[in-house]
Design a protein around this motif. Structure first.
Motif, PDB file in Angstrom:
ATOM      1  N   THR A  53      42.560  37.868  23.231  1.00 46.78           N
ATOM      2  CA  THR A  53      43.050  39.372  23.323  1.00 46.78           C
ATOM      3  C   THR A  53      43.243  39.781  24.864  1.00 46.78           C
ATOM      4  N   VAL A  54      44.080  40.595  24.963  1.00 51.95           N
ATOM      5  CA  VAL A  54      43.892  41.258  26.470  1.00 51.95           C
ATOM      6  C   VAL A  54      43.966  42.791  26.351  1.00 51.95           C
ATOM      7  N   ILE A  55      43.369  43.525  27.010  1.00 49.15           N
ATOM      8  CA  ILE A  55      43.236  44.906  26.663  1.00 49.15           C
ATOM      9  C   ILE A  55      44.445  45.442  27.881  1.00 49.15           C
ATOM     10  N   MET A  56      45.080  46.321  27.382  1.00 50.33           N
ATOM     11  CA  MET A  56      46.278  46.887  28.449  1.00 50.33           C
ATOM     12  C   MET A  56      46.221  48.388  28.635  1.00 50.33           C
ATOM     13  N   GLY A  57      46.325  48.573  29.811  1.00 46.23           N
ATOM     14  CA  GLY A  57      46.111  50.182  30.030  1.00 46.23           C
ATOM     15  C   GLY A  57      47.350  50.791  30.659  1.00 46.23           C
ATOM     16  N   VAL A  58      48.193  49.833  31.148  1.00 46.54           N
ATOM     17  CA  VAL A  58      49.580  50.122  31.946  1.00 46.54           C
ATOM     18  C   VAL A  58      50.744  50.493  30.881  1.00 46.54           C
ATOM     19  N   PHE A  59      50.688  51.794  30.557  1.00 50.16           N
ATOM     20  CA  PHE A  59      51.991  51.873  29.463  1.00 50.16           C
ATOM     21  C   PHE A  59      51.918  53.587  29.360  1.00 50.16           C
ATOM     22  N   GLY A  98      54.084  47.419  36.944  1.00 42.97           N
ATOM     23  CA  GLY A  98      52.850  47.020  37.564  1.00 42.97           C
ATOM     24  C   GLY A  98      52.055  46.144  36.861  1.00 42.97           C
ATOM     25  N   ALA A  99      52.503  45.445  35.631  1.00 40.78           N
ATOM     26  CA  ALA A  99      51.898  44.604  35.001  1.00 40.78           C
ATOM     27  C   ALA A  99      52.993  43.539  34.236  1.00 40.78           C
ATOM     28  N   ASN A 100      52.546  42.794  33.631  1.00 41.02           N
ATOM     29  CA  ASN A 100      53.550  41.992  32.847  1.00 41.02           C
ATOM     30  C   ASN A 100      53.443  42.037  31.244  1.00 41.02           C
ATOM     31  N   ASN A 101      52.937  43.502  31.127  1.00 41.29           N
ATOM     32  CA  ASN A 101      52.905  43.947  29.679  1.00 41.29           C
ATOM     33  C   ASN A 101      54.299  43.503  28.583  1.00 41.29           C
ATOM     34  N   PRO A 102      55.229  44.050  29.021  1.00 45.54           N
ATOM     35  CA  PRO A 102      56.556  43.750  28.262  1.00 45.54           C
ATOM     36  C   PRO A 102      56.455  42.178  27.662  1.00 45.54           C
ATOM     37  N   ASN A 103      56.452  41.305  28.435  1.00 41.97           N
ATOM     38  CA  ASN A 103      56.336  39.798  28.004  1.00 41.97           C
ATOM     39  C   ASN A 103      54.941  39.595  27.034  1.00 41.97           C
ATOM     40  N   ILE A 104      53.980  40.199  27.408  1.00 45.24           N
ATOM     41  CA  ILE A 104      52.541  39.921  26.500  1.00 45.24           C
ATOM     42  C   ILE A 104      53.020  40.485  25.200  1.00 45.24           C
ATOM     43  N   ILE A 105      53.346  41.767  25.247  1.00 48.14           N
ATOM     44  CA  ILE A 105      53.649  42.414  23.848  1.00 48.14           C
ATOM     45  C   ILE A 105      54.651  41.790  23.261  1.00 48.14           C
ATOM     46  N   ALA A 135      38.537  31.914  34.825  1.00 48.62           N
ATOM     47  CA  ALA A 135      38.009  33.560  34.820  1.00 48.62           C
ATOM     48  C   ALA A 135      38.135  33.909  36.310  1.00 48.62           C
ATOM     49  N   PRO A 136      38.620  35.017  36.393  1.00 46.32           N
ATOM     50  CA  PRO A 136      38.704  35.487  37.653  1.00 46.32           C
ATOM     51  C   PRO A 136      37.334  35.774  38.472  1.00 46.32           C
ATOM     52  N   LYS A 137      37.428  35.680  39.919  1.00 43.04           N
ATOM     53  CA  LYS A 137      35.825  35.506  40.414  1.00 43.04           C
ATOM     54  C   LYS A 137      35.112  36.847  40.100  1.00 43.04           C
ATOM     55  N   ARG A 138      33.892  36.632  39.785  1.00 45.55           N
ATOM     56  CA  ARG A 138      33.126  37.798  39.535  1.00 45.55           C
ATOM     57  C   ARG A 138      32.169  37.936  40.728  1.00 45.55           C
ATOM     58  N   LYS A 139      31.926  39.338  40.946  1.00 46.43           N
ATOM     59  CA  LYS A 139      30.755  39.965  41.836  1.00 46.43           C
ATOM     60  C   LYS A 139      29.353  39.229  41.727  1.00 46.43           C
ATOM     61  N   THR A 182      32.877  33.017  28.320  1.00 44.39           N
ATOM     62  CA  THR A 182      34.375  32.205  27.826  1.00 44.39           C
ATOM     63  C   THR A 182      35.252  33.119  27.392  1.00 44.39           C
ATOM     64  N   ARG A 183      34.983  34.359  27.337  1.00 48.33           N
ATOM     65  CA  ARG A 183      35.954  35.354  26.708  1.00 48.33           C
ATOM     66  C   ARG A 183      36.837  35.592  27.988  1.00 48.33           C
ATOM     67  N   ARG A 184      38.259  35.292  27.768  1.00 48.15           N
ATOM     68  CA  ARG A 184      39.165  35.669  28.978  1.00 48.15           C
ATOM     69  C   ARG A 184      40.310  36.685  28.440  1.00 48.15           C
ATOM     70  N   SER A 185      40.955  37.259  29.385  1.00 50.89           N
ATOM     71  CA  SER A 185      41.880  37.947  28.733  1.00 50.89           C
ATOM     72  C   SER A 185      43.209  36.953  28.539  1.00 50.89           C
ATOM     73  N   VAL A 186      43.754  37.035  27.527  1.00 54.40           N
ATOM     74  CA  VAL A 186      44.696  36.024  26.930  1.00 54.40           C
ATOM     75  C   VAL A 186      46.086  36.635  27.013  1.00 54.40           C
ATOM     76  N   ARG A 187      46.881  36.197  27.282  1.00 54.53           N
ATOM     77  CA  ARG A 187      48.477  36.600  27.818  1.00 54.53           C
ATOM     78  C   ARG A 187      49.509  35.730  27.189  1.00 54.53           C
ATOM     79  N   LYS A 188      48.954  34.758  26.688  1.00 53.57           N
ATOM     80  CA  LYS A 188      50.014  33.814  25.847  1.00 53.57           C
ATOM     81  C   LYS A 188      49.472  33.330  24.547  1.00 53.57           C
TER      82      LYS A 188
HETATM   83  C1  FMN Z   1      40.699  49.052  30.857  1.00 51.11           C
HETATM   84  C2  FMN Z   1      41.582  47.866  31.359  1.00 51.11           C
HETATM   85  C3  FMN Z   1      42.888  47.949  31.438  1.00 51.11           C
HETATM   86  C4  FMN Z   1      43.640  46.581  31.508  1.00 51.11           C
HETATM   87  N1  FMN Z   1      44.956  46.801  31.698  1.00 51.11           N
HETATM   88  C5  FMN Z   1      45.764  45.422  31.608  1.00 51.11           C
HETATM   89  C6  FMN Z   1      47.050  45.357  31.779  1.00 51.11           C
HETATM   90  O1  FMN Z   1      47.620  46.491  31.362  1.00 51.11           O
HETATM   91  N2  FMN Z   1      47.809  44.387  31.663  1.00 51.11           N
HETATM   92  C7  FMN Z   1      47.099  43.059  31.820  1.00 51.11           C
HETATM   93  O2  FMN Z   1      47.645  42.250  31.747  1.00 51.11           O
HETATM   94  N3  FMN Z   1      45.764  43.158  31.966  1.00 51.11           N
HETATM   95  C8  FMN Z   1      45.080  44.194  31.716  1.00 51.11           C
HETATM   96  N4  FMN Z   1      43.734  44.225  31.694  1.00 51.11           N
HETATM   97  C9  FMN Z   1      42.928  42.832  31.853  1.00 51.11           C
HETATM   98  C10 FMN Z   1      42.151  42.540  33.272  1.00 51.11           C
HETATM   99  O3  FMN Z   1      43.116  42.489  34.065  1.00 51.11           O
HETATM  100  C11 FMN Z   1      41.157  41.770  32.952  1.00 51.11           C
HETATM  101  O4  FMN Z   1      39.994  41.960  32.069  1.00 51.11           O
HETATM  102  C12 FMN Z   1      40.516  41.197  34.197  1.00 51.11           C
HETATM  103  O5  FMN Z   1      41.632  40.615  35.130  1.00 51.11           O
HETATM  104  C13 FMN Z   1      39.521  40.148  34.321  1.00 51.11           C
HETATM  105  O6  FMN Z   1      39.772  38.961  33.554  1.00 51.11           O
HETATM  106  P1  FMN Z   1      39.307  38.764  32.138  1.00 51.11           P
HETATM  107  O7  FMN Z   1      39.374  39.675  31.237  1.00 51.11           O
HETATM  108  O8  FMN Z   1      39.957  37.215  31.828  1.00 51.11           O
HETATM  109  O9  FMN Z   1      37.783  38.187  32.623  1.00 51.11           O
HETATM  110  C14 FMN Z   1      42.900  45.422  31.690  1.00 51.11           C
HETATM  111  C15 FMN Z   1      41.429  45.389  31.424  1.00 51.11           C
HETATM  112  C16 FMN Z   1      40.761  46.699  31.093  1.00 51.11           C
HETATM  113  C17 FMN Z   1      39.288  46.740  31.001  1.00 51.11           C
END
Ligand code: FMN
Length: 180
Positions: free
Chosen positions: A129-135, A67-74, A167-171, A9-15
């Protein structure tokens, strides 16, 4: 929450809602993240909590990349955590040589495990939480005055979830797993 439910149930949360994240709650998350496995138990991951909206705005406006919506998330997150790591420990022997041909790549591996442990712990405690790598890593590292012996790894927005996507589709397992 049991481990399977937490993983599923953990998802990347952006809002996030406006509710602040208390220091006490973040300390609990970090205390749990400390239990992530690490190379020879070197525990190189560090967390810089940024709770000043002006600093978050500057990061959003000046240090994100296309390449990402990171400014709005932050801008919308009550808390931004900069994950850093202590350099030159993970993957190394005591004499400073690399232990394997992965060289210092293990430090990124350890940070990934620590970040996922952090995110699962946060989820269990009701945080998104959402992990962000695009900066712009090098410039942001200078702006945040990360100590010379550390390197900036990732940004993690943290807050109380306002919106959780599907949840985005998993393999499938037969794609992921092979046997010999
Ligand atoms: C190393 C890494 C970098 C990521 N960078 C970004 C990012 O810059 N912006 C963003 O919105 N999500 C980012 N994500 C989140 C992924 O898009 C997300 O984990 C993936 O789509 C699967 O969705 P879920 O986390 O809800 O399962 C990143 C995730 C990882 C592990």
């Amino acid at each position: 929450m049991d481990a399977q439910t937490c993983i599923l149930t953990r998802r990347s949360v952006r809002k996030f809602t406006d509710e602040p994240v208390s220091r006490e709650l973040l300390e609990k998350v970090v205390a749990l993240a400390a239990y992530a496995p690490s190379w020879k138990n070197t525990q190189i991951s560090r967390y810089l909590a940024i709770e000043d909206p002006a600093v978050q705005n500057t990061i959003a406006e000046e240090y994100c990349l296309a390449g990402a919506n990171n400014p709005n998330i932050i801008k919308g997150a009550p808390l931004l955590v900069a994950q850093t790591f202590v350099k030159d420990r993970c993957g190394y022997n005591r004499d400073g040589t690399f232990t394997t041909d992965r060289e210092d790549g293990w430090q990124y591996y350890d940070c990934g495990i620590a970040a996922q442990t952090f995110c699962l712990a946060a989820h269990d405690l009701g945080l998104g939480t959402v992990i962000m790598g695009v900066f712009d890593r090098k410039r942001l590292q200078a702006y945040l005055e990360i100590p010379q012996d550390q390197e900036l790894m990732a940004l993690i927005a943290v807050g109380h979830p306002a919106e959780v996507g599907p949840a985005p589709k998993r393999k499938d397992v037969d794609v992921l797993l092979s046997w010999r």
